[in-house]
Design an enzyme around this catalytic site. Structure first.
Site, PDB file in Angstrom:
ATOM      1  N   ASN A  75       0.861  -1.190   0.000  1.00  0.00           N
ATOM      2  CA  ASN A  75       0.000   0.000   0.000  1.00  0.00           C
ATOM      3  C   ASN A  75       0.895   1.237   0.000  1.00  0.00           C
ATOM      4  O   ASN A  75       1.433   1.606   1.048  1.00  0.00           O
ATOM      5  CB  ASN A  75      -0.899  -0.043   1.251  1.00  0.00           C
ATOM      6  CG  ASN A  75      -1.725   1.225   1.406  1.00  0.00           C
ATOM      7  OD1 ASN A  75      -1.816   2.030   0.485  1.00  0.00           O
ATOM      8  ND2 ASN A  75      -2.331   1.405   2.579  1.00  0.00           N
ATOM      9  N   TRP A  76       1.047   1.826  -1.169  1.00  0.00           N
ATOM     10  CA  TRP A  76       1.957   2.985  -1.282  1.00  0.00           C
ATOM     11  C   TRP A  76       1.374   4.253  -0.663  1.00  0.00           C
ATOM     12  O   TRP A  76       2.059   5.264  -0.530  1.00  0.00           O
ATOM     13  CB  TRP A  76       2.278   3.254  -2.751  1.00  0.00           C
ATOM     14  CG  TRP A  76       3.246   2.300  -3.371  1.00  0.00           C
ATOM     15  CD1 TRP A  76       3.794   1.170  -2.816  1.00  0.00           C
ATOM     16  CD2 TRP A  76       3.815   2.403  -4.693  1.00  0.00           C
ATOM     17  NE1 TRP A  76       4.649   0.576  -3.705  1.00  0.00           N
ATOM     18  CE2 TRP A  76       4.678   1.307  -4.876  1.00  0.00           C
ATOM     19  CE3 TRP A  76       3.660   3.313  -5.741  1.00  0.00           C
ATOM     20  CZ2 TRP A  76       5.399   1.098  -6.057  1.00  0.00           C
ATOM     21  CZ3 TRP A  76       4.370   3.094  -6.927  1.00  0.00           C
ATOM     22  CH2 TRP A  76       5.234   2.006  -7.067  1.00  0.00           C
ATOM     23  N   LYS A  77       0.086   4.249  -0.349  1.00  0.00           N
ATOM     24  CA  LYS A  77      -0.597   5.459   0.166  1.00  0.00           C
ATOM     25  C   LYS A  77      -0.371   6.617  -0.816  1.00  0.00           C
ATOM     26  O   LYS A  77      -0.319   6.379  -2.013  1.00  0.00           O
ATOM     27  CB  LYS A  77      -0.119   5.771   1.579  1.00  0.00           C
ATOM     28  CG  LYS A  77      -0.216   4.524   2.487  1.00  0.00           C
ATOM     29  CD  LYS A  77      -0.089   4.829   3.934  1.00  0.00           C
ATOM     30  CE  LYS A  77      -0.182   3.515   4.714  1.00  0.00           C
ATOM     31  NZ  LYS A  77      -0.281   3.715   6.146  1.00  0.00           N
ATOM     32  N   HIS A  80      -9.779   1.419   4.510  1.00  0.00           N
ATOM     33  CA  HIS A  80      -8.536   1.639   5.257  1.00  0.00           C
ATOM     34  C   HIS A  80      -8.797   2.660   6.368  1.00  0.00           C
ATOM     35  O   HIS A  80      -9.582   3.598   6.187  1.00  0.00           O
ATOM     36  CB  HIS A  80      -7.447   2.144   4.297  1.00  0.00           C
ATOM     37  CG  HIS A  80      -6.091   2.151   4.941  1.00  0.00           C
ATOM     38  ND1 HIS A  80      -5.706   3.138   5.808  1.00  0.00           N
ATOM     39  CD2 HIS A  80      -5.066   1.270   4.872  1.00  0.00           C
ATOM     40  CE1 HIS A  80      -4.475   2.867   6.239  1.00  0.00           C
ATOM     41  NE2 HIS A  80      -4.070   1.735   5.685  1.00  0.00           N
ATOM     42  N   GLU A 140      -5.781  -4.508  10.663  1.00  0.00           N
ATOM     43  CA  GLU A 140      -4.790  -3.455  10.838  1.00  0.00           C
ATOM     44  C   GLU A 140      -5.143  -2.629  12.071  1.00  0.00           C
ATOM     45  O   GLU A 140      -5.932  -1.676  11.969  1.00  0.00           O
ATOM     46  CB  GLU A 140      -4.769  -2.529   9.618  1.00  0.00           C
ATOM     47  CG  GLU A 140      -4.329  -3.199   8.344  1.00  0.00           C
ATOM     48  CD  GLU A 140      -3.678  -2.195   7.399  1.00  0.00           C
ATOM     49  OE1 GLU A 140      -2.555  -2.440   6.974  1.00  0.00           O
ATOM     50  OE2 GLU A 140      -4.292  -1.154   7.121  1.00  0.00           O
ATOM     51  N   GLY A 193       2.092   2.635  10.894  1.00  0.00           N
ATOM     52  CA  GLY A 193       3.091   3.703  10.742  1.00  0.00           C
ATOM     53  C   GLY A 193       3.731   4.135  12.040  1.00  0.00           C
ATOM     54  O   GLY A 193       4.145   5.284  12.171  1.00  0.00           O
ATOM     55  N   SER A 202       2.966  -1.602  10.625  1.00  0.00           N
ATOM     56  CA  SER A 202       4.400  -1.569  10.935  1.00  0.00           C
ATOM     57  C   SER A 202       5.125  -2.880  10.622  1.00  0.00           C
ATOM     58  O   SER A 202       6.008  -3.301  11.371  1.00  0.00           O
ATOM     59  CB  SER A 202       4.619  -1.145  12.394  1.00  0.00           C
ATOM     60  OG  SER A 202       4.181   0.184  12.586  1.00  0.00           O
TER      61      SER A 202
END
Ligand code: PGA
Length: 217
Positions: free
Chosen positions: A8-10, A81, A148, A154, A184
């Protein structure tokens, strides 16, 4: 079964040049979810999207629909998300509409669920609500669930593997979907989550050496 690794590159990277560099060095075994604008320009790996709209087309300025993503070759769409829930006020009803439309377009929704730090004490009921509402009218075998925990995203503070396994078992007692872990994950801790069907990786997926090591666990 080999674990499913989804990147997931965001909202990264800032340029197509950099996107192409990361993409070309990423393992073939990773499903990459870039920002919408880069999707048609990246070829060679499995692709997914980070979000979609819940209508197919029409007067909805700025939105991108599942059929558009399908026509670009996407196989997966991340839905719900926690960053979408938090910054864009997506609720379980909106998320359910998205899940259904992604399925209708013959792609696989990756439904993200997870509790915030504040909700940790009542985690089971939070997850149950997110899952039951998000999957209303949906055959859970056709979707993937990503657990998640919001407090682990993060933060360099992943959920411990023991705790994550308990949650995985709880989710599996309710629904028969594949379950991924996210929050993470990096190349040092990825092997701790092999009880899951795979991983959803954010930050570390922008470093090709990292995501490739994760894909080789
Ligand atoms: P992270 O993000 O790996 O950077 O914690 C995971 C995610 O948000 O999907």
């Amino acid at each position: 079964m080999k674990p499913l690794i989804i990147a997931n590159w965001k909202c990264n990277p800032k340029t197509i040049k950099e996107a192409k560099r990361i993409f070309s060095k990423t393992s073939r075994n990773v499903v990459v979810c870039p920002p919408f604008s880069f999707i048609p320009l990246l070829k060679g790996l499995s692709l997914g999207a980070q979000n979609c709209f819940y209508e197919e087309s029409g007067p909805y300025t700025g939105e991108v629909s599942p059929s558009m993503l399908k026509s670009l070759g996407c196989k997966y769409v991340i839905v719900g998300h926690s960053e979408r829930r938090r910054h864009f006020k997506e609720n379980n009803d909106i998320i359910n509409k998205k899940v259904r439309l992604v399925l209708k377009n013959k792609m696989t929704p990756v439904l993200c669920v997870g509790e915030t730090l504040k909700e940790k004490k009542r985690r089971k009921s939070v997850l149950r609500k997110q899952l039951e509402s998000g999957l209303k009218g949906v055959d859970s075998k056709k979707i993937i669930i990503a657990y998640e925990p919001v407090w682990a995203i993060g933060t360099s503070n992943p959920c411990s593997p023991e705790e994550a396994l308990k949650v995985r078992l709880f989710i599996s007692s309710l629904f028969s979907s594949k379950v991924l872990y996210g929050g993470s994950v990096n190349s040092s801790n990825a092997k701790d989550y092999l009880d899951f069907d795979g991983l959803l990786v954010g930050g570390a997926s922008l470093k090709p050496e990292e995501i490739t090591k994760i894909a080789n666990i």
